[in-house]
Scaffold this active site. Structure first.
Site: not given
Ligand code: 5GP
Length: 126
Positions: A108, A95, A39-40, A110, A103-104
């Protein structure tokens, strides 16, 4: 086909772009059905994202629409990534949709590890 309140799959979401090699990632594992990368913005000493290679917007969409082979291949990849952390333990989290703060819009999971991870949710939610 979306099965949740989320919009249809956006082929330009950030994880789709990582899968196509248009954006870089710190790769942990790649299989026929899954890609795992760091994760970034890590929220634990180890914070890895595992994504299926197919275009699934959410956990609901993936489990309703993906083939049995894709689903098995994906979860085997999750377990393979987790193998390094089995002794001390790890947490898996996904999520799904608005209230979870997804968010994405590409399904996915984690994987968190590397320290005691504390309570599962913030306290006081009721
Ligand atoms: P969500 O909130 O959708 O479950 O988690 C999305 C995750 O993707 C977040 O923890 C965020 O830090 C990670 N993320 C968003 N953009 C990028 C990216 O460009 N590269 C990587 N490696 N992680 C990302």
């Amino acid at each position: 086909m979306p099965v949740s309140g989320l919009p249809p799959y956006d082929p330009n979401n950030v994880f789709a772009r990582i899968l196509r090699g248009e954006l870089p990632c710190r790769k942990v594992l790649e299989t026929d059905h899954a890609l795992a990368f760091h994760d970034i913005h890590p929220q634990a000493p180890v914070h890895i994202l595992i994504i299926p290679k197919g275009p699934y917007v959410s956990a609901a969409d993936f489990h309703a629409s993906a083939s049995a082979e894709e689903i098995a291949g994906f979860w085997r990849a999750v377990a393979e990534v987790g193998r390094a952390y089995e002794a001390a333990g790890y947490r898996l989290l996904s999520n799904m949709g608005r209230d979870a703060g997804q968010e994405v819009p590409h399904f996915h999971v984690h994987l968190f590890a590397g320290r005691p991870l504390g309570p599962m949710l913030a306290r006081g939610a009721g």
